[in-house]
Design a protein around this motif. Structure first.
Motif, mmCIF file in Angstrom:
data_model
loop_
_atom_site.group_PDB
_atom_site.id
_atom_site.type_symbol
_atom_site.label_atom_id
_atom_site.label_comp_id
_atom_site.label_asym_id
_atom_site.label_seq_id
_atom_site.Cartn_x
_atom_site.Cartn_y
_atom_site.Cartn_z
ATOM 1 N N UNK A 43 0.826 -1.223 0.000
ATOM 2 C CA UNK A 43 0.000 0.000 0.000
ATOM 3 C C UNK A 43 0.857 1.268 0.000
ATOM 4 N N UNK A 44 2.178 1.116 0.098
ATOM 5 C CA UNK A 44 3.062 2.282 0.016
ATOM 6 C C UNK A 44 3.561 2.409 -1.419
ATOM 7 N N UNK A 45 4.327 3.457 -1.682
ATOM 8 C CA UNK A 45 4.885 3.625 -3.020
ATOM 9 C C UNK A 45 6.176 2.847 -3.214
ATOM 10 N N UNK A 46 6.675 2.256 -2.133
ATOM 11 C CA UNK A 46 7.951 1.538 -2.227
ATOM 12 C C UNK A 46 7.769 0.216 -2.969
ATOM 13 N N UNK A 53 12.010 4.519 0.911
ATOM 14 C CA UNK A 53 11.285 5.641 0.343
ATOM 15 C C UNK A 53 11.238 6.846 1.255
ATOM 16 N N UNK A 54 10.098 7.530 1.195
ATOM 17 C CA UNK A 54 9.941 8.780 1.939
ATOM 18 C C UNK A 54 10.177 8.623 3.450
ATOM 19 N N UNK A 55 9.698 7.532 4.076
ATOM 20 C CA UNK A 55 9.971 7.402 5.521
ATOM 21 C C UNK A 55 11.465 7.459 5.827
ATOM 22 N N UNK A 56 12.279 6.809 4.987
ATOM 23 C CA UNK A 56 13.726 6.833 5.221
ATOM 24 C C UNK A 56 14.295 8.236 5.046
ATOM 25 N N UNK A 57 13.705 9.009 4.121
ATOM 26 C CA UNK A 57 14.185 10.378 3.912
ATOM 27 C C UNK A 57 14.000 11.177 5.209
ATOM 28 N N UNK A 329 16.436 8.371 -2.446
ATOM 29 C CA UNK A 329 15.554 7.860 -3.508
ATOM 30 C C UNK A 329 16.223 7.986 -4.878
ATOM 31 N N UNK A 330 16.836 9.151 -5.137
ATOM 32 C CA UNK A 330 17.517 9.327 -6.419
ATOM 33 C C UNK A 330 18.618 8.286 -6.616
ATOM 34 N N UNK A 331 19.321 7.974 -5.541
ATOM 35 C CA UNK A 331 20.398 6.983 -5.613
ATOM 36 C C UNK A 331 19.896 5.598 -5.988
ATOM 37 N N UNK A 332 18.663 5.294 -5.563
ATOM 38 C CA UNK A 332 18.098 3.986 -5.916
ATOM 39 C C UNK A 332 17.432 4.003 -7.279
ATOM 40 N N UNK A 333 16.977 5.202 -7.688
ATOM 41 C CA UNK A 333 16.282 5.295 -8.973
ATOM 42 C C UNK A 333 17.241 4.992 -10.123
ATOM 43 N N UNK A 334 18.506 5.351 -9.920
ATOM 44 C CA UNK A 334 19.495 5.109 -10.983
ATOM 45 C C UNK A 334 19.807 3.612 -11.054
ATOM 46 N N UNK A 335 19.746 3.022 -12.261
ATOM 47 C CA UNK A 335 19.874 1.559 -12.351
ATOM 48 C C UNK A 335 21.260 1.042 -11.969
ATOM 49 N N UNK A 355 10.919 4.023 -10.889
ATOM 50 C CA UNK A 355 9.941 5.045 -10.521
ATOM 51 C C UNK A 355 9.453 4.835 -9.085
ATOM 52 N N UNK A 356 9.112 5.947 -8.465
ATOM 53 C CA UNK A 356 8.626 5.904 -7.087
ATOM 54 C C UNK A 356 7.674 7.071 -6.878
ATOM 55 N N UNK A 357 6.470 6.756 -6.455
ATOM 56 C CA UNK A 357 5.508 7.799 -6.111
ATOM 57 C C UNK A 357 5.122 7.616 -4.656
ATOM 58 N N UNK A 358 5.600 8.513 -3.786
ATOM 59 C CA UNK A 358 5.281 8.345 -2.375
ATOM 60 C C UNK A 358 3.780 8.473 -2.122
#
Lengths: 403, 249
Positions: A43-46, A53-57, A329-335, A355-358
């Motif tokens: 149910x999260x965007x992760x 994701x956002x919680x870790x930020x 998040x950006x660090x994980x977005x990069x393949x 892709x990630x949508x919080x």
């Protein structure tokens, strides 16, 4: 000269209103955790590519800010700057509160938070995470001792200084541990750098100072306590220096990455073609969190510009959140580059920007962490004698109770 | 159940943990229902002394349109990929195109069962662990779901279970909120099958792109193959010493 005295905050509607507001955000975070627990992280965007994701930020921002907030007391106790001494108690409580807020978010975002007790007795000492559990709990203990030496009348100044020095060293080690979480990830191009720990330390100086200035401003706004001009000016100038130091590490990191052919593709992505991450980097991190605050903080006659200082601190926090978002998040977005020299594709998002949508659930959890930190700080101020009561620009250099 | 471990520092704590946790290997859920971990009873073959189980994958024999290994793994272990980013994938087919030459290729990627697994290094509780025979596993009973192993894995081999699991296989315990990955069909190895589900399926197609065996046994097919023909590890620059090797990439 009159001594600095401390008193609990009075029970005013403003004080209680603020505490209730914080409690409401904490409750919302609690409900969101229960919902995630009931349904799973689906149910999260992760997902399997953006695993943090956002919680870790929010969690990492708060943990970094926690060690930085402690600097406010270290500057007084370790480096002997008098104007900082009256607020050392508050800085200690804020540091622990920020850490608790961050850890709460981190723990509640676990897949199995109910198993947290496992992490208490099945240690893997090769894991920096396991070390961080000790560093974080130890930080709370060390800061508690430091606070005790600050609050005990007639305390031998040598003990105070020793406790303050221990806490200062501990916080440096702690932030080194937090930065190493990323710095030691050899497989991921955006991380894998020994600059991460010192960069995180510079970020902590900046985020923690900004958080302290905001809390101090808020406290003095809703009570009759005073944020002395001398302290505010000193903190404003120092925050500017800290922001510059954090930016220095960011520049050094990107420059050295650009020089390495194997990392240049990542650099051109994050700095130019990374969509939301590029925007967050340039607009959020660099402009809002770096350049504008420095322009505000280094302007002449800053003592007369309370609003500008407050705004700068707020921008440093917002820019800091953007920076941590770009890192995490950006660090994980990069393949991942599993097959250097090949273009790859698969059903598991190989070779593509992830892709990630919080979701609101994650945002609620993150805000809950900030609210919990503020609630703990507020309760600390309400029930402990940690905020100076008679502090004015005249008494700012008055002797401390412990001296 | 006996799980031998190597003698190095990190493994010693894991060995102690496993000794203490021996009773956890089988967890009684309800009368008559027993959940077995790590493949249950090990046979003598499964714990061959000095074994280093591995896979050899010949990309030259792996057609792009074949995913028999993926289907077999999904059936054997009970994970399902319905196309969501949250769905687990223990093994996936990756299509490669060499940038310099345009040559195209296809191969399966799964946990590479490193000698020096980053997932094991970073796991705070020791749930990520490596057996002495080289198989890297997640102890689903002490995984707290922090997902640090997924950050650390250079091969994206791990998946996070993001919802309740149904239709579990008795040989493959899974659980919402924990991390999982290819376990090299440890239950099959421990009961002496001498192969894995993916390799069986690959051989059944006639492609014979995958070989399973003991890399330390000079008489094994896999050891003979790697000593005769060129093969490589993915991300060999990381120096992780992989149990999975590739040919004709």
């Amino acid at each position: 000269m009159e001594k600095v005295t401390y008193r609990e905050l009075r029970s005013t509607p403003k004080v209680w209103g603020f505490l209730i507001l914080c409690a409401a955000f904490v409750a919302a975070a609690g409900l969101s955790v229960l919902y995630i627990e009931a349904h799973g992280h689906i149910v999260t965007g992760m997902n399997n590519q953006i695993v943090w994701g956002l919680p870790h930020v929010f969690a990492i921002f708060l943990i970094i800010a926690a060690s930085g907030a402690l600097n406010v007391s270290s500057i007084g106790s370790v480096f002997g700057k008098k104007p900082y001494k009256p607020v050392a108690r508050l800085a200690n409580v804020l540091a622990v509160a920020l850490l608790m807020g961050g850890l709460a978010v981190l723990v509640l975002d676990l897949g199995r938070p109910d198993r947290l007790v496992m992490a208490m007795y099945t240690y893997n000492f090769t894991s920096i995470f396991a070390w961080n559990i000790l560093l974080y709990t130890g930080f709370m203990g060390v800061v508690a001792i430091y606070l005790y030496t600050l609050m005990t009348r007639g305390m031998d100044p040598r003990f105070l200084k020793a406790a303050a020095l221990l806490a200062f060293v501990w916080r440096l080690v702690l932030t080194t541990g937090t930065g190493s979480i990323f710095g030691w990830l050899v497989a991921r191009t955006p991380y894998d750098s020994a600059i991460m720990p010192p960069m995180f330390i510079a970020m902590s100086f900046s985020f923690g100072m900004a958080m302290f200035m905001l809390v101090m401003s808020l406290t003095t706004a809703i009570t009759n306590r005073v944020y002395t001009t001398e302290l505010r000016v000193r903190q404003a100038r120092l925050l500017g220096v800290f922001v510059a130091a954090a930016m220095y590490f960011v520049i050094a990191h990107h420059l050295s990455n650009m020089y390495l052919a194997k990392k240049s593709a990542y650099e051109s992505w994050i700095l130019l073609g990374g969509g939301i991450y590029t925007k967050l980097f340039w607009i959020g991190q660099v402009l809002i969190g770096g350049i504008i605050p420095m322009l505000l903080l280094f302007q002449p006659r800053i003592e007369a510009k309370r609003g500008a200082v407050l705004l700068a601190a707020l921008l440093v926090v917002l820019g800091g959140l953007a920076q941590v978002y770009v890192i995490v998040v950006g660090g994980q977005a990069y393949p991942l580059d599993i097959f250097p020299g090949f273009e790859v594709s698969s059903s598991f998002n190989d070779g593509v920007i992830n892709s990630y949508t919080p979701t609101l659930l994650e945002l609620a959890l993150g805000f809950g962490g900030i609210a919990l930190a503020l609630l703990i700080t507020g309760l600390g101020m309400k029930f402990l004698r940690i905020v100076p009561d008679n502090l004015t620009d005249d008494t700012a250099n008055a002797p401390m109770p412990a001296e | 159940m006996i799980i031998p471990t190597t003698e190095k520092g990190a493994e010693i704590s894991r060995r102690d943990l496993l000794k203490k946790g021996g009773a956890m290997a089988t967890v009684t859920l309800a009368p008559g229902v027993t959940l077995m971990a790590f493949g249950g009873q090990a046979s003598a073959d499964g714990l061959k002394k000095g074994a280093r189980w591995g896979l050899l994958i010949d990309a030259g024999k792996c057609p792009e349109d074949c995913s028999a290994c993926v289907t077999a793994c999904s059936n054997e272990h009970g994970w399902k990929n319905n196309g969501l980013d949250t769905d687990p994938q223990w093994i996936r087919k990756v299509t490669l195109r060499e940038k310099a030459t345009g040559r195209e290729n296809s191969l399966p990627v799964m946990c590479q069962h490193c000698d020096e697994p980053p997932c094991v290094d970073v796991c705070p509780t020791g749930a990520s662990m490596k057996r002495a025979d080289g198989i890297v596993l997640v102890n689903r009973h002490i995984c707290i779901g922090c997902r640090y192993c997924m950050m650390a894995c250079p091969f994206k081999a791990r998946s996070f279970v993001a919802e309740e699991v149904t239709d579990q296989r008795t040989t493959t315990p899974r659980g919402n909120g924990t991390v999982e990955a290819c376990n090299m069909c440890v239950h099959k190895i421990d009961r002496g099958d001498g192969t894995t589900a993916c390799v069986e399926a690959c051989q059944a197609t006639g492609n014979n792109a995958m070989i399973f065996g003991d890399l330390n046994d000079p008489e094994s097919d896999i050891a003979k193959a790697v000593s005769t023909y060129a093969s490589m590890e993915l991300r060999a620059d990381l120096g992780l010493g992989l149990g999975v090797r590739y040919q004709n990439v």
